[in-house]
Design an enzyme around this catalytic site. Structure first.
Site, PDB file in Angstrom:
ATOM      1  N   GLN A 110       0.834  -0.998   0.021  1.00  0.00           N
ATOM      2  CA  GLN A 110       0.055   0.083  -0.115  1.00  0.00           C
ATOM      3  C   GLN A 110       1.056   1.064  -0.157  1.00  0.00           C
ATOM      4  O   GLN A 110       0.298   2.136  -0.060  1.00  0.00           O
ATOM      5  CB  GLN A 110      -0.801   0.085   1.300  1.00  0.00           C
ATOM      6  CG  GLN A 110      -1.825  -1.079   1.298  1.00  0.00           C
ATOM      7  CD  GLN A 110      -2.674  -1.337   2.696  1.00  0.00           C
ATOM      8  OE1 GLN A 110      -1.997  -1.200   3.623  1.00  0.00           O
ATOM      9  NE2 GLN A 110      -3.867  -1.122   2.493  1.00  0.00           N
TER      10      GLN A 110
ATOM     11  N   VAL B 214       3.833   4.026  -1.281  1.00  0.00           N
ATOM     12  CA  VAL B 214       3.966   4.635  -2.552  1.00  0.00           C
ATOM     13  C   VAL B 214       5.245   5.231  -2.639  1.00  0.00           C
ATOM     14  O   VAL B 214       5.638   6.113  -3.479  1.00  0.00           O
ATOM     15  CB  VAL B 214       2.727   5.844  -2.813  1.00  0.00           C
ATOM     16  CG1 VAL B 214       1.288   5.130  -3.045  1.00  0.00           C
ATOM     17  CG2 VAL B 214       2.689   6.962  -1.583  1.00  0.00           C
TER      18      VAL B 214
ATOM     19  N   HIS C 224      -1.425   1.193  -4.483  1.00  0.00           N
ATOM     20  CA  HIS C 224      -1.889   2.838  -4.403  1.00  0.00           C
ATOM     21  C   HIS C 224      -0.899   3.428  -5.401  1.00  0.00           C
ATOM     22  O   HIS C 224      -0.877   4.556  -5.423  1.00  0.00           O
ATOM     23  CB  HIS C 224      -1.844   3.242  -3.069  1.00  0.00           C
ATOM     24  CG  HIS C 224      -2.936   2.619  -2.399  1.00  0.00           C
ATOM     25  ND1 HIS C 224      -2.681   2.676  -0.775  1.00  0.00           N
ATOM     26  CD2 HIS C 224      -3.957   1.725  -2.431  1.00  0.00           C
ATOM     27  CE1 HIS C 224      -4.055   1.919  -0.382  1.00  0.00           C
ATOM     28  NE2 HIS C 224      -4.559   1.265  -1.379  1.00  0.00           N
TER      29      HIS C 224
ATOM     30  N   CYS D 106       0.124  11.967 -16.870  1.00  0.00           N
ATOM     31  CA  CYS D 106      -0.916  13.188 -17.555  1.00  0.00           C
ATOM     32  C   CYS D 106      -2.196  12.532 -17.447  1.00  0.00           C
ATOM     33  O   CYS D 106      -2.467  11.356 -18.224  1.00  0.00           O
ATOM     34  CB  CYS D 106      -0.261  13.439 -18.893  1.00  0.00           C
ATOM     35  SG  CYS D 106      -1.562  14.747 -19.720  1.00  0.00           S
TER      36      CYS D 106
ATOM     37  N   CYS E 293      -2.932  12.826 -22.114  1.00  0.00           N
ATOM     38  CA  CYS E 293      -2.533  11.988 -22.991  1.00  0.00           C
ATOM     39  C   CYS E 293      -1.973  10.584 -22.160  1.00  0.00           C
ATOM     40  O   CYS E 293      -1.469   9.926 -23.106  1.00  0.00           O
ATOM     41  CB  CYS E 293      -1.348  12.495 -23.802  1.00  0.00           C
ATOM     42  SG  CYS E 293       0.092  12.967 -22.979  1.00  0.00           S
TER      43      CYS E 293
ATOM     44  N   CYS F  39       1.359  18.929 -18.315  1.00  0.00           N
ATOM     45  CA  CYS F  39       2.051  18.042 -18.988  1.00  0.00           C
ATOM     46  C   CYS F  39       3.060  18.623 -20.174  1.00  0.00           C
ATOM     47  O   CYS F  39       2.469  19.487 -20.970  1.00  0.00           O
ATOM     48  CB  CYS F  39       1.091  17.138 -19.636  1.00  0.00           C
ATOM     49  SG  CYS F  39       1.662  15.884 -21.151  1.00  0.00           S
TER      50      CYS F  39
ATOM     51  N   GLY G 188       2.578  -4.091   8.981  1.00  0.00           N
ATOM     52  CA  GLY G 188       2.487  -2.723   9.206  1.00  0.00           C
ATOM     53  C   GLY G 188       1.352  -2.227   8.478  1.00  0.00           C
ATOM     54  O   GLY G 188       1.548  -0.875   8.069  1.00  0.00           O
ATOM     55  N   SER G 189       0.193  -2.818   8.556  1.00  0.00           N
ATOM     56  CA  SER G 189      -1.160  -2.158   8.145  1.00  0.00           C
ATOM     57  C   SER G 189      -2.078  -2.624   9.099  1.00  0.00           C
ATOM     58  O   SER G 189      -2.465  -3.532   9.780  1.00  0.00           O
ATOM     59  CB  SER G 189      -1.652  -2.794   6.860  1.00  0.00           C
ATOM     60  OG  SER G 189      -2.641  -2.217   6.394  1.00  0.00           O
ATOM     61  N   SER G 190      -2.864  -1.272   9.359  1.00  0.00           N
ATOM     62  CA  SER G 190      -3.972  -1.628  10.039  1.00  0.00           C
ATOM     63  C   SER G 190      -5.266  -2.103   9.396  1.00  0.00           C
ATOM     64  O   SER G 190      -6.495  -2.246   9.863  1.00  0.00           O
ATOM     65  CB  SER G 190      -4.659  -0.444  10.821  1.00  0.00           C
ATOM     66  OG  SER G 190      -4.852   0.505   9.920  1.00  0.00           O
TER      67      SER G 190
HETATM   68 ZN   LIG Z   1      -0.169  14.870 -21.634  1.00  0.00          ZN
END
Ligand SMILES: [Zn+2]
Length: 305
Positions: free
Chosen positions: A123, A125, A141, A149, A152, A201, A241-243
């Protein structure tokens, strides 16, 4: 006037070495977890608790005030919310980018090389599993290291965007962050936010979004399906390590339990999955996981501490 005679110091009471008790408790926990893992191929489901020892705080961990992260809807529909997000992100990103995998990440990667862990469903990032050498990683996640973007679909490295944002906002960079959150978001004084310039972008001028699942959004279906397949192909699930507060991770605990796989949960504090757990452990992961490796191999894990 002379100072009063000091009270005689009380005889020191012998106390155990500060860590000896907890060390033996952690050893017991490590043996229990190793016993559950022995002879089974396990999938690890990882939450923010594994990264706290790398200096990346937990939204919901023990002792932390809840913090309100940006929602998917706010990001899509409010230019002011996007400006606030990116302004904070510019400040918070260097700390995330600098974070190093801790002993827990390294031990988990070693458990994968050993064949005890077949995959990591995370989970988080922060990219620290890859940095630690884990090979099979599903980022439920997404990752803060990528920006997408919404026009595109082009992907830009977060590092590259950082340089563009800093160039657009030369006065923002020196501001010290007052707090860093797991999404790389930091508090920034309101006045500076008003003048913040968001980058678009480079290819099409479209809206850029960090390639992460914000609160209120769903994990992409292919990622969910891939994760279910990994769980279905395993013989145990270990939660680190996750609740398990959010469904995005909890569903895999449900799935493993439904399939009769033993579920082990290591977390500081209660979790939503506790009623389904065959083993419940409270221990710091950076201390526990290298010992689990040692229990399984009768060899200490090099580079673990
Ligand atoms: Zn773009």
């Amino acid at each position: 006037m002379s100072p009063p005679e000091p009270e005689p110091e009380p005889e020191p009471v012998p106390v155990p070495e500060p860590d000896s008790d907890s060390d033996s408790v952690i050893d017991d926990h490590a043996r229990a977890l190793a016993t559950l893992l022995a002879g089974r191929r396990a999938v690890a489901l990882v939450g923010a608790g594994l990264s706290t020892e790398s200096g990346i705080p937990d939204y919901r961990g023990a002792g932390r005030a809840p913090r309100t992260p940006i929602t998917h809807r706010e990001f899509l529909h409010s230019a002011a919310a996007r400006a606030r997000y990116w302004a904070r992100s510019v400040i918070g990103w260097p700390a995330v980018a600098r974070a190093q995998p801790n002993a827990g990440h390294l031990a988990l990667a070693a458990l994968e090389r050993l064949g005890a862990v077949t995959a990591v469903i995370t989970q988080n990032v922060d990219g620290l599993h890859h940095a630690a050498g884990s090979a099979r990683v599903v980022e439920l996640h997404g990752s803060l290291w990528r920006v997408r973007c919404l026009g595109c679909g082009a992907i830009e490295r977060r590092d590259a965007l950082q340089a563009r944002l800093a160039a657009l906002n030369p006065t923002l960079a020196p501001v010290a962050a007052t707090s860093i959150a797991p999404d790389g978001d930091a508090d920034v004084e309101a006045a500076r936010l008003a003048a913040f310039r968001v980058a678009d972008c480079a290819a099409c001028g479209g809206l850029l979004k960090p390639d992460v699942v914000f609160f209120g959004d769903n994990v992409p279906r292919p990622i969910v399906d891939e994760s279910y397949a990994l769980v279905d192909g395993a013989e145990a699930l270990v939660v680190l390590g996750s609740s398990l507060t959010v469904w995005s991770g909890y569903r895999f605990v449900r799935r493993a339990a439904e399939r009769g796989q033993p579920v082990a949960i290591v977390n500081l504090g209660p979790t939503r999955g506790d009623p389904l757990a065959a083993l419940r452990v409270e221990a710091p992961l950076g201390a526990l996981l290298p010992r689990v490796y040692s229990c399984l191999t009768n060899t200490p894990l090099a580079d673990s501490r």
